[in-house]
Design an enzyme around this catalytic site. Structure first.
Site, short mmCIF file in Angstrom:
data_model
loop_
_atom_site.label_atom_id
_atom_site.label_comp_id
_atom_site.label_asym_id
_atom_site.label_seq_id
_atom_site.Cartn_x
_atom_site.Cartn_y
_atom_site.Cartn_z
N LYS A 19 -16.76 14.26 -32.70
CA LYS A 19 -16.32 15.66 -32.60
C LYS A 19 -15.62 16.10 -33.88
CE LYS A 19 -18.18 15.14 -28.85
NZ LYS A 19 -18.90 13.92 -28.59
N GLU A 35 -38.33 12.12 -29.02
CA GLU A 35 -37.86 11.91 -27.64
C GLU A 35 -39.05 11.48 -26.78
OE1 GLU A 35 -35.10 11.87 -25.57
OE2 GLU A 35 -36.65 11.55 -24.04
N GLY A 90 -31.18 12.41 -26.34
CA GLY A 90 -30.14 12.53 -25.32
C GLY A 90 -28.90 13.13 -25.96
N HIS A 129 -9.80 40.07 -21.45
CA HIS A 129 -10.81 40.72 -22.30
C HIS A 129 -10.30 40.77 -23.73
CE1 HIS A 129 -13.89 43.50 -23.58
NE2 HIS A 129 -12.95 44.24 -24.12
N CYS A 153 -14.59 5.58 -27.28
CA CYS A 153 -14.24 7.01 -27.33
C CYS A 153 -13.43 7.35 -28.58
CB CYS A 153 -13.46 7.39 -26.07
SG CYS A 153 -12.64 8.98 -26.19
N GLY A 176 -28.19 11.91 -29.54
CA GLY A 176 -29.23 12.44 -30.43
C GLY A 176 -28.99 13.90 -30.79
#
Ligand code: NAI
Length: 477
Positions: free
Chosen positions: A51, A203, A182, A454, A42, A185
């Protein structure tokens, strides 16, 4: 004499370090055995570096489209090496946090490769040689590694796993072929297409993201194609060839017709397999099931006192699942009540609902929790759905990210939320509200009691609940 611990955790990833921290917090004498770095896949070569690159590449992409927002850029470019350095700093900073937590908690870290011997003895081959330790309980949290397809050419230079691609500093990705559509990918396709690579996904199944709700995978396919990514589903990859002046050529078949795609690099993203090499000594035989360590509902392996958590045992390979399983096991060993739920059976229902949020960091983001409509129907649960297209959401109009939707799945009679699928920016954050609702058996009425600010993407959740009431012919006041 071998040093004794109450718990020895093998593997210092999110499953392992979370279990060790929890144990230390309960006053349990704990050690982690780790052969590389704390943080596991991770932090070091999975979620965090990916990320970070997704973030950096999305900034580049946003700048390319900034004219719409009145922001002019004469010349934009990216420096892949700098991007990789930013990624490395992010990884290092996060790993340092974990190292400090482990140190502060008083968990011993034993550096080396662990082999489990008879009588819950752990042999560790470390930099200083072999050492032996004994434990009342052993938690295996050794994770998983990328699978290389056994096809001709899989060992050519330029055929990479996500580990190697994340470690590369030089740009050689003008054309990238990805085998496997997946989670890995589609996330790597998102990064490299944002950096203007010509990306092709091969795929083998009929759709990307197989286990996802079909409408979600269809929406993602449309979005990736709109970004210029070429997608071949039902593709049987036969071989990878190196051709002079052509780079790598992937040969694949779709419906019996042979096709080829050329690229500089090929990423193998066709799944991950448990890391078990050298883990079991000759005198220990842990049972396997479907290629993973076999565990029962309490994460016990076939040997008393030995547990397995995370990717080495679970088919759902997610960092937060590993961490939750680690917490669960340690709370059981420590004899305290459970603070975490992996699944729930709400009042009056006989179906177990998974409370595991699953997040995919594409653009737009995809997040789901609980049951899809199809999964609910497959277990004979009658459901009604609430839907909302994000094209009318104020925040989506502002950010020009209107290609999203929210599907909420409610049990027909009680109105209890049993599943949610969200496709929109920040879906990966929004899904937590839905996971909390499922874990607590909240109904549509209860979800409506709180207002949503909002303008936010979360207003879409309120609109989807309204749609559920409208569909059922009930008006909420
Ligand atoms: P995956 O199991 O998600 O996807 C592998 C894909 O490759 C599947 O769609 C499969 O049909 C396809 N495939 C298998 N053999 C093939 C072949 N011969 N030719 C073409 N396609 C083939 O595995 P992936 O993407 O490698 O990820 C591994 C694990 O890591 C997953 O369990 C995932 O949940 C986890 N992960 C989670 C992330 C997140 O939560 N955002 C990010 C990255 C990984």
């Amino acid at each position: 004499m071998a040093e004794h611990y109450d718990i020895i955790v093998i593997g210092g990833g999110p499953g392992g370090y979370t279990a060790a921290l929890k144990a230390a917090g309960l006053g349990i004498k704990t050690a982690i055995v780790e052969k590389e770095k704390l943080g596991g896949t991770c932090i070091n070569k999975g979620c965090i570096p990916t990320k970070a690159l997704l973030h950096a590449s999305s900034i580049f992409q946003a700048l390319q489209n900034s004219d719409e927002f009145g922001v002019s850029t004469d010349f934009i470019s990216f420096d892949f090496k700098k991007m990789q350095n930013y990624k490395k700093r992010s990884v290092k900073a996060y790993r340092k946090e974990v190292e400090e937590l482990v140190k502060a908690a008083g968990v011993t870290v034993i550096w080396g490769t662990a082999t489990i011997r008879r009588g819950r003895t752990v042999e560790v081959n470390g930099p200083g040689g072999k050492d032996y330790y004994e434990a009342d309980h052993i938690i295996i949290a050794t994770g998983a590694r990328p699978v290389m397809l056994k096809i001709p050419g899989e060992d050519l230079p330029g055929v990479l796993t996500s580990d190697r691609l994340l470690a590369s500093d030089t740009w050689n990705y003008d054309r990238l072929t990805i085998i496997g559509g997946g989670v890995i990918g589609v996330e790597f396709a998102t990064i490299f297409s944002a950096l203007c690579s010509h990306v092709t996904i091969l795929e083998s199944e009929a759709h990307l993201l197989g286990p996802m709700d079909s409408e979600v995978s269809q929406a993602l396919e449309e979005e990736l194609r709109r970004k210029g990514i070429t997608i071949h589903c039902k593709a049987k990859v036969k071989e990878i060839r190196e051709e002079s002046n052509q780079g790598l050529v992937c040969v694949f078949e779709v419906n019996g017709e042979e096709q080829t795609v050329r690229s500089g690099q090929v990423l193998m993203a066709a799944g991950r397999a448990p890391c078990l090499e050298g883990l079991m000594g000759q005198d220990v035989d842990l049972k396997m099931e479907h290629g993973h360590l076999k565990v029962d509902s309490e994460f016990r392996t076939s040997e008393p006192g030995i547990y397995a958590i995370g990717d080495v045992a679970a088919h759902t390979k997610l960092a937060h699942v590993a961490a939750a399983q680690g917490t669960y096991v340690v709370e059981k060993i420590g004899g305290v009540g459970h603070t975490i739920r992996l699944s729930v059976v709400p009042n009056g229902m006989f179906v177990k609902l998974p409370v595991v949020p699953s997040c995919i960091y594409t653009e737009p983001e995809i997040a789901s929790v609980g049951l899809t409509r199809e999964a609910a129907r497959a277990c004979s649960m009658k459901v009604s759905c609430g839907r909302y297209s994000m094209s009318g959401n104020g925040k989506s109009i502002i950010t020009r990210e209107q290609n999203g939707f929210i599907h909420l799945v409610f049990e027909e009679y009680s109105g209890t939320l049993v599943g949610a699928q969200i496709v929109c920016p920040r879906a990966t954050d929004m899904i937590s509200e839905m996971a909390t609702a499922i874990a607590n058996g909240l109904t549509a009425e209860q979800l409506m009691l709180a207002m949503r600010a909002h303008p936010t993407y979360s207003e879409g959740i309120g609109a989807a609940i309204e749609n559920y009431f409208e569909t059922k012919g009930e008006t909420k006041q």
